[in-house]
Design an enzyme around this catalytic site. Structure first.
Site, PDB file in Angstrom:
ATOM      1  N   ASP A  30     -49.113  62.416   9.995  1.00  0.00           N
ATOM      2  CA  ASP A  30     -48.917  60.892  10.051  1.00  0.00           C
ATOM      3  C   ASP A  30     -50.299  60.172   9.499  1.00  0.00           C
ATOM      4  OD1 ASP A  30     -47.943  58.249  10.148  1.00  0.00           O
ATOM      5  OD2 ASP A  30     -46.891  58.724  12.105  1.00  0.00           O
ATOM      6  N   ASP A  82     -40.505  53.549   7.605  1.00  0.00           N
ATOM      7  CA  ASP A  82     -40.096  53.599   8.876  1.00  0.00           C
ATOM      8  C   ASP A  82     -38.780  52.947   9.019  1.00  0.00           C
ATOM      9  OD1 ASP A  82     -42.134  55.160  10.049  1.00  0.00           O
ATOM     10  OD2 ASP A  82     -43.512  53.405  10.701  1.00  0.00           O
TER      11      ASP A  82
HETATM   12  C1  GLA Z   1     -45.448  56.114  12.450  1.00  0.00           C
HETATM   13  C2  GLA Z   1     -44.553  56.875  11.786  1.00  0.00           C
HETATM   14  C3  GLA Z   1     -43.207  56.773  12.517  1.00  0.00           C
HETATM   15  C4  GLA Z   1     -43.855  57.531  14.140  1.00  0.00           C
HETATM   16  C5  GLA Z   1     -44.888  56.822  14.584  1.00  0.00           C
HETATM   17  C6  GLA Z   1     -45.289  57.615  15.722  1.00  0.00           C
HETATM   18  O1  GLA Z   1     -45.284  54.858  12.604  1.00  0.00           O
HETATM   19  O2  GLA Z   1     -44.222  56.344  10.507  1.00  0.00           O
HETATM   20  O3  GLA Z   1     -42.466  57.810  12.066  1.00  0.00           O
HETATM   21  O4  GLA Z   1     -44.115  58.893  13.706  1.00  0.00           O
HETATM   22  O5  GLA Z   1     -45.809  56.600  13.828  1.00  0.00           O
HETATM   23  O6  GLA Z   1     -46.306  56.800  16.301  1.00  0.00           O
END
Ligand code: GLA
Length: 747
Positions: A471, A541
């Site tokens: 990420d 997301d």
């Molecule tokens: C980001 C990612 C999510 C999740 C969060 C965790 O927003 O896109 O899928 O992994 O971080 O903090």
């Protein structure tokens, strides 16, 4: 496939029957552009397509001359490919032809991801050298033609053969001069949870551009620039695209001049870039990929999907079926312990899930998003037996195990920051902007990359881990690095991305069996650069089925289905609050790398039974979905956006799946038939419709391929009619957020 050099005419022609390109050496030694786009026979000269010489400003108006490497200050006056400052501070260059080579295959680019040829017969590469004698700058323009693909790849290497240092202020990866401006510009833009929506407008005089200055390719714009003719559709008409194999600050721009010609350029954004080229040093630009299509936007997508799936993605996972995952993020957020995770994993396994992903919160003392990034050691409060015990218990269930990391980040509240505050990006003496309470590590410094590499190698060696979600949740502010002198700070952003690529290279080489998925707050770095290391990316997301119709449609313009992770999540949806049927959520996510992002132990028995059927349905068809040809049949960006339809079809048109989605139900719907594409017109297909609970096909019908493509299949009234229903003109309306999947098998 040939790249032909006509020594008498001093002209090159690239021809493979799918795309054409022609260039020549002008009378003054400059590199003139003759043609790019439609494949031409390539047997005669095309020199009449451009003037014999660059006369620049001599006629006072500055007639546009098509050039391969335009530079400023010589009467071209349009946006340049290259700006290099000499020791006297001037950026005037006189780049003259100095030789060329034509070689089979395609060379790697140092430190940079790129497309590749597995066998030298798959591609041919032309390298043209241009030299500016006063500075000693040598420009090597690299053009690769792929056999059997409407694709040309471009990159440039700049070498300082002089005695004084030079400063590169702009080095585009590709510049393309087109003879007219009758085009629409198509780009994909958005923001967090609304990535890559399609925007389409006619070109107008002047510059129009998308780009990024945030240190990542970004959620806001994608490094992709598409041109289509006014009447080009998904399936017909001319279209051309430039895509950049890069994950940092980029610029993708079109300039229309007063004569109605168009210059396109794509490359590292010059606003945040300057590179010192010492005597003897070289700099190589990222690669640009140019695709041409006579078969509409769908033709462009076919070419991108094939190239990026087969010759950009690499490693053992490139061709392997991707597992169905369950990710615990929306199920637990930071609130979990060993037993809760194993409970979720056990239920997921019962439903058919193949890989369990432990997301954020397993390291340091991370109970919220305000601490511990940088401390890649297991939090024993939550996982007393460490990753070892958790992975052992999850694997004992028969599941594979995946882990979330965010290597480029540090929280001020972390042991790493306390030990090395100077490793976080910032300008000494000025405040550092925190975002999500975190700072970005200075990946332009090799010692920082080394430290994180060692920490992550230790984590990934501590237990058998099959998948990593990498990420990256904030962009770069206060860019500055102590590792470069004041007059070389312009190198920072590019060096940062080279550091990211270096860490990816080390981890993917050290752990070749791990499937890497990239992520940046969802799709904030969904670009070809990262796809070269991580063959799939978390698309957004936003897991709301309706929002995903737009996000996945837009993403599919350049990126294959096998690169788009798509999960079913709980309702009300955590991003929109919308309640959509479970079957619709699944039918949308199935056009991607399928998985779940919810707590299966919180589902009713009925829902769990439906999930079991969904996974069985998907895994039976996974090969077709992940490797088949993907087609957009209806766009959420057209009309009122109420309908979307997608389809995948296998290589010999023997098996296809169609998904049709309707956002809102309207009374008394108009008659509606959906025309399919890519089928065998001479074949007959057995068509089954899958009802809302995936409980089994409805009645099968037989339809001819030519009819399905020319006349279409009934959406309203639905063909085939669901079992036990009779069409009476008004009734068959299934409510909002309706999805229907059709399975077509050739008889
Ligand atoms: C980001 C990612 C999510 C999740 C969060 C965790 O927003 O896109 O899928 O992994 O971080 O903090």
């Amino acid at each position: 496939m040939t790249i032909r050099w006509d020594a008498a005419a001093r002209e090159w022609q690239l021809a493979n029957g799918r795309i054409g390109w022609a260039m020549r050496v002008l009378e003054n030694g400059w590199l003139g552009h003759l043609h790019a786009g439609a494949p031409l026979r390539g047997d005669g000269s095309l020199r009449h397509l451009g003037p014999a010489e660059f006369t620049g400003y001599s006629n006072r108006v500055g007639e546009p001359v098509a050039l391969e490497v335009p530079v400023p200050g010589v009467g071209d006056f349009r946006v340049p490919a290259l700006v290099v400052e000499g020791p006297d501070g001037s950026t005037v260059l006189d780049l003259r032809y100095a030789g060329h080579r034509i070689e089979p295959g395609k060379p790697e680019l140092p430190g940079l991801p790129s497309t590749y040829a597995e066998d030298p017969s798959e591609a041919e590469t032309l390298e043209i050298d241009l030299a500016d004698d006063p500075t000693g700058l040598r420009v090597t323009l690299r053009t690769t033609l792929f056999a059997d693909r409407p694709v040309v790849a471009r990159s440039t290497t700049l070498t300082n053969t002089g005695k004084a240092s030079l400063t590169v202020r702009c080095a585009m990866s590709a510049v393309l001069d087109l003879p007219d401006a009758a085009w629409h510009l198509v780009t994909t833009s958005g923001i967090w949870a609304r990535e890559r929506h399609v925007h389409d407008r006619a070109l107008v005089p002047g510059c129009q551009a998308v780009g990024s200055l945030r240190g990542a390719s970004g959620l806001e714009h994608n490094p992709l620039l598409v041109l289509r003719r006014e009447h080009t559709t998904e399936a017909t008409g001319e279209a051309l695209a430039l895509s950049l194999v890069y994950s940092g600050n980029f610029l993708a721009e079109a300039e229309v001049d007063p004569f109605g010609t168009t210059r396109l350029r794509i490359g590292i954004h010059p606003q945040t870039f300057a590179w010192r080229l010492e005597p003897g040093a070289s700099f190589t630009t990222p690669e640009a990929v140019v695709v041409w299509s006579a078969d509409g936007l769908g033709g462009l997508s076919d070419a991108f999907h094939g190239l990026y799936r087969e010759r950009l993605a690499r490693g053992r996972w490139r061709d392997r079926a991707r597992p169905v995952v369950l990710n615990n993020w929306e199920a637990t957020y930071f609130d979990f312990d060993h037993d809760r995770l194993v409970g979720i994993a056990a239920r997921a396994r019962d439903l058919g899930v193949e890989l369990f992903v432990l997301d954020d919160g397993w390291f340091g003392r991370r109970d919220l998003d305000n601490s511990s990034l940088g401390d890649w050691v297991v939090d024993r409060r939550k996982l007393p037996g460490g990753l070892e015990a958790l992975v052992r218990d999850v694997r004992a269930l028969g599941l594979e195990f995946g882990l979330w990391i965010e290597p480029e980040m540090v929280n001020p509240d972390s042991d790493l920051f306390r030990a090395h505050p100077e490793w976080a990006i910032g300008v000494p003496g000025r405040p550092r902007t925190e975002s999500r309470q975190q700072l970005v590590l200075d990946f332009s410094r090799p010692e920082v990359v080394d430290h994180i590499a060692d920490a992550l190698i230790a984590v990934l060696s501590s237990a058998p881990i099959d998948y990593v979600k990498w990420d990256m949740n904030r962009n770069i502010t206060e860019p500055w690095t102590p590792s470069l002198p004041a007059d070389r700070q312009g190198e920072f952003f590019h060096r940062y991305i080279l550091g990211v690529y270096e860490l990816y290279r080390r981890l993917t080489t050290r752990f070749p069996d791990i499937l890497f998925e990239s992520c940046a707050s969802g799709g904030g770095r969904f670009d070809p650069g990262l796809l070269a290391f991580a063959p799939q990316a978390w698309t957004s997301d936003d897991t709301d089925a309706v929002e995903r119709l737009a996000i996945q449609s837009g993403t599919s313009l350049a990126y294959p289905i096998s690169s788009m992770a798509a999960h079913v999540s709980a309702v009300p949806n955590h991003q929109t609050g919308r309640i959509t049927p479970l079957a619709t959520r699944a039918a949308v996510a199935m056009f991607g790398v399928f998985g779940y992002e919810l707590d299966p132990t919180a589902m009713s028995d009925e829902e769990q039974a439906a999930v079991r059927r969904q996974i069985a349905w998907y895994t039976e068809r996974r090969e077709l979905i992940q490797r088949g040809r993907f087609l957009r049949l209806r766009s959420p960006f057209e009309g009122d956006g109420n309908e979307t339809a997608w389809m995948v079809v296998d290589a010999d048109a023997g098996h296809a799946i169609v998904g049709h989605y309707r956002v809102l139900a309207h009374p008394m719907p108009v008659r509606n038939r959906l025309r399919l594409r890519g089928l065998d017109p001479a074949a007959t297909y057995r068509v089954t419709s899958w009802g809302s609970d995936f409980s089994g096909p409805g009645p099968a019908i037989e339809r001819a391929g030519d009819e399905l493509m020319a006349v279409g299949i009934g959406i309203h009234p639905p063909d085939p009619l669901p079992e036990g229903t009779e069409f009476d003109g008004i009734r068959l309306i299934y409510g909002d957020f309706h999805a229907r999947l059709l399975d077509l098998v050739r008889n």
